[in-house]
Design an enzyme around this catalytic site. Structure first.
Site, short mmCIF file in Angstrom:
data_model
loop_
_atom_site.label_atom_id
_atom_site.label_comp_id
_atom_site.label_asym_id
_atom_site.label_seq_id
_atom_site.Cartn_x
_atom_site.Cartn_y
_atom_site.Cartn_z
NE ARG A 35 23.25 34.01 12.79
CZ ARG A 35 22.78 33.05 13.56
NH1 ARG A 35 21.70 33.26 14.29
NH2 ARG A 35 23.37 31.88 13.61
CB ILE A 66 30.79 36.20 8.27
CG1 ILE A 66 31.69 35.99 9.51
CG2 ILE A 66 31.64 36.38 7.02
CD1 ILE A 66 32.53 34.72 9.48
CG ASP A 79 19.59 34.11 6.32
OD1 ASP A 79 19.17 33.04 6.81
OD2 ASP A 79 20.66 34.62 6.65
CG ASP A 98 16.55 25.80 3.18
OD1 ASP A 98 17.71 25.59 2.75
OD2 ASP A 98 16.08 25.22 4.17
N GLY A 109 26.11 28.99 6.04
CA GLY A 109 26.73 27.75 6.49
C GLY A 109 26.24 27.43 7.88
CG ASN A 130 28.68 10.69 20.68
OD1 ASN A 130 28.20 9.65 21.08
ND2 ASN A 130 29.73 11.26 21.23
CE1 TYR A 168 31.23 24.97 9.36
CE2 TYR A 168 33.49 24.74 10.11
CZ TYR A 168 32.45 25.52 9.65
OH TYR A 168 32.64 26.88 9.47
P1 NAI Z 1 25.97 32.58 11.35
O1 NAI Z 1 25.39 31.33 11.89
O2 NAI Z 1 26.07 33.76 12.27
O3 NAI Z 1 25.16 33.03 10.04
C1 NAI Z 1 24.88 32.12 9.01
C2 NAI Z 1 23.65 32.62 8.26
O4 NAI Z 1 23.36 31.63 7.25
C3 NAI Z 1 22.41 32.75 9.16
O5 NAI Z 1 21.78 33.98 8.94
C4 NAI Z 1 21.55 31.58 8.73
O6 NAI Z 1 20.16 31.82 8.87
C5 NAI Z 1 21.96 31.41 7.27
N1 NAI Z 1 21.63 30.07 6.77
C6 NAI Z 1 21.86 28.89 7.39
N2 NAI Z 1 21.35 27.88 6.66
C7 NAI Z 1 20.81 28.43 5.55
C8 NAI Z 1 20.09 27.90 4.45
N3 NAI Z 1 19.85 26.59 4.32
N4 NAI Z 1 19.65 28.76 3.49
C9 NAI Z 1 19.87 30.09 3.60
N5 NAI Z 1 20.52 30.65 4.64
C10 NAI Z 1 20.99 29.82 5.61
O7 NAI Z 1 27.42 32.17 10.76
P2 NAI Z 1 28.76 33.04 10.62
O8 NAI Z 1 29.61 32.84 11.82
O9 NAI Z 1 28.44 34.41 10.18
O10 NAI Z 1 29.48 32.25 9.42
C11 NAI Z 1 29.28 32.55 8.04
C12 NAI Z 1 30.10 31.61 7.20
O11 NAI Z 1 31.47 31.66 7.57
C13 NAI Z 1 29.67 30.15 7.35
O12 NAI Z 1 29.78 29.49 6.10
C14 NAI Z 1 30.69 29.60 8.33
O13 NAI Z 1 30.84 28.22 8.19
C15 NAI Z 1 31.94 30.36 7.90
N6 NAI Z 1 32.95 30.46 8.95
C16 NAI Z 1 32.72 31.15 10.12
C17 NAI Z 1 33.72 31.27 11.08
C18 NAI Z 1 33.52 32.05 12.34
O14 NAI Z 1 34.48 32.21 13.12
N7 NAI Z 1 32.34 32.58 12.61
C19 NAI Z 1 35.02 30.61 10.91
C20 NAI Z 1 35.15 29.91 9.66
C21 NAI Z 1 34.15 29.84 8.73
#
Ligand code: NAI
Length: 446
Positions: A216, A218, A237, A260, A289, A298, A352
């Site tokens: 899902r 990004i 994932d 994982d 991430g 906390n 983070y």
């Molecule tokens: P999201 O939470 O929508 O998707 C993250 C995906 O990573 C999920 O499908 C989740 O199941 C998977 N995941 C989590 N832990 C895992 C693990 N241990 N092993 C395998 N898969 C795992 O996050 P989003 O918003 O798409 O972000 C993607 C990346 O971009 C992350 O690294 C986030 O920190 C970074 N980011 C996002 C921003 C934003 O505005 N959404 C801003 C800056 C950075």
């Protein structure tokens, strides 16, 4: 998520009201579509000395109309200014003011590309100071851009010609609408091996990529981008996201791997799956991430530990295992997702920000090793991106965060995916160990 404000201020009445009240007036950015012209307006003003003639030839080869001097009644799609031979503060004035005199002729979604020279240890203080001045010039000019225009800098290693493949790949990215949400950013063009893709619409044709966190957000956008750009994809994932993962994998004809990434053997598992399905691995995108926000007073072990384990430690281990596995192709490109929180810090995100700042350190520290392997490792730091995460923010906080950048709007997952797509292509083969922000020149950490 929909940015209703941007839609309203782009209506006839909305424009008038916003103009009268001095409110932000974000415009719809010109975003990439296959087969699209490189620039919205085809004329490019190239400001530089005779050494820029070869670059002019390259631009003509891209179908652009090159002008070497400002002309009246002309609308430019881009202005390129070459400061690479500037060695004294006085060398900045003429080209800088020439850009200024042409700025009113820059069309909407226009581009200003600043070319500077990277410094080396033998450089005089005058040269280093002058070239540092070029960075300040670019960053300030980016704040003055209007109507969806952007301004970025390529800082080029001495001895590298501005018309070489090392430079033209990054130059094309910055000119194109693939960089719609990137502004105010410097990239250094160093050593390495860069190749211009034969098909600009399919820059990673035939490459094999793994994307983590692909179910899902990004990650999914990156999968779709790389697939459209020609790559075959292994999608990773957690098992809990298995159903969504399979759906995305099926839609791009890729392979799903439920894993994982904190599994101590995650790198080996990825190497084995890539070997089994595709025979090698060319591209690694560490996107997975998590956030577990709490102020430090906390914070508990689980919140701190899980964020550092998923966001940073896992990537260090996977990179080592992938390098050792022999599965990587001859020009491996790795991109990790950092964050502007890792650059500026953010209240409630000590864990983070530590993990994302760690990513920036990791790509810098591993650049030489990946260069030896024929490739690169870089990071992309998104700013405010319209995702489920930012949708959950309180309305006022979200609205303020959205406007706090030079483009006065949030980016989209596809904007991040475009930057990743560029950095994993051979066109970016001389960009290594760096972090590219995709943030519309956010004021946070600027
Ligand atoms: P999201 O939470 O929508 O998707 C993250 C995906 O990573 C999920 O499908 C989740 O199941 C998977 N995941 C989590 N832990 C895992 C693990 N241990 N092993 C395998 N898969 C795992 O996050 P989003 O918003 O798409 O972000 C993607 C990346 O971009 C992350 O690294 C986030 O920190 C970074 N980011 C996002 C921003 C934003 O505005 N959404 C801003 C800056 C950075």
């Amino acid at each position: 998520m929909k940015d209703s404000y941007t839609q309203i201020v782009n209506s006839t009445l909305g424009k008038k009201v916003a103009g009268a009240l001095g409110l932000p007036q974000p415009v719809e950015l010109r975003r990439y579509e296959p087969g699209q012209d490189l620039l919205k307006d085809q004329k490019v003003l190239l400001i530089g000395d005779d050494a820029s003639d070869n670059l002019a030839e390259t631009l003509l080869g891209w179908g652009l109309e090159v002008r070497r001097h400002p002309e009246a009644h002309t609308r430019y799609g881009a202005i390129i200014v070459d400061f690479t031979s500037a060695a004294q503060p006085s060398d900045l004035q003429r080209p800088a003011l020439a850009v200024g005199s042409a700025l009113r002729s820059l069309g909407s979604s226009g581009r200003v590309l600043v070319l500077g020279r990277d410094s080396t240890s033998g450089d005089t203080p005058e040269l280093v100071a002058t070239q540092a001045g070029v960075v300040g010039f670019m960053r300030s000019l980016a704040h003055e851009m209007r109507k969806g225009a952007t301004c970025n800098l390529l800082s080029i290693a001495p001895g590298t010609a501005t018309h070489s493949d090392a430079v033209t790949g990054p130059l094309r990215f910055f000119l194109s609408s693939r960089s719609a949400y990137v502004s105010g950013q410097p990239l250094t063009v160093g050593s390495g091996h860069a190749e211009t893709p034969s098909d600009a619409d399919h820059p990673v044709e035939g490459k094999v990529a793994v994307v983590t966190g692909a179910a899902r957000g990004i990650g999914e956008a990156i999968v779709r981008r790389l697939s459209d750009d020609g790559a075959k994809i292994l999608l990773v994932d957690v098992p809990g996201a298995g159903e969504a993962l399979t759906k995305v994998a099926n839609s791009v004809g890729g392979r799903a791997l439920q894993l994982d990434i904190t599994d101590p053997k995650a790198g080996q598992r990825i190497a084995e799956a890539a070997q089994q399905h595709y025979g090698r691995l060319d591209i690694v995108v560490h996107n997975a991430g998590i956030t577990r926000d709490k102020t430090l007073a906390n914070m508990d072990e689980s919140k701190w530990g899980s964020v550092l384990a998923v966001n940073l430690a896992s990537q260090l281990a996977m990179n080592r295992q992938l390098l050792d596995s022999g599965v990587l192709g001859s020009t491996p490109h790795v991109v990790s997702l950092a964050s502007t929180s890792g650059i500026a810090g953010n209240r409630g995100q000590t864990n983070y920000a530590a993990s994302k700042a760690g990513i920036i350190g990791m790509v810098s520290a591993m650049a030489q090793e990946f260069q030896k392997a024929g490739g690169t490792i870089n990071a992309v730091a998104p700013g405010f991106i319209e995702t489920d995460m930012t949708k959950a923010m309180p309305t006022v906080t979200r609205e303020v965060a959205r406007r706090l950048n030079s483009l006065q709007q949030g980016g989209r997952p596809e904007d991040v995916a475009q930057a990743v797509g560029f950095l994993v292509s051979d066109a970016a083969g001389c960009i290594n160990g760096q972090t590219l922000r995709v943030c519309g020149q956010s004021m946070v950490g600027a």
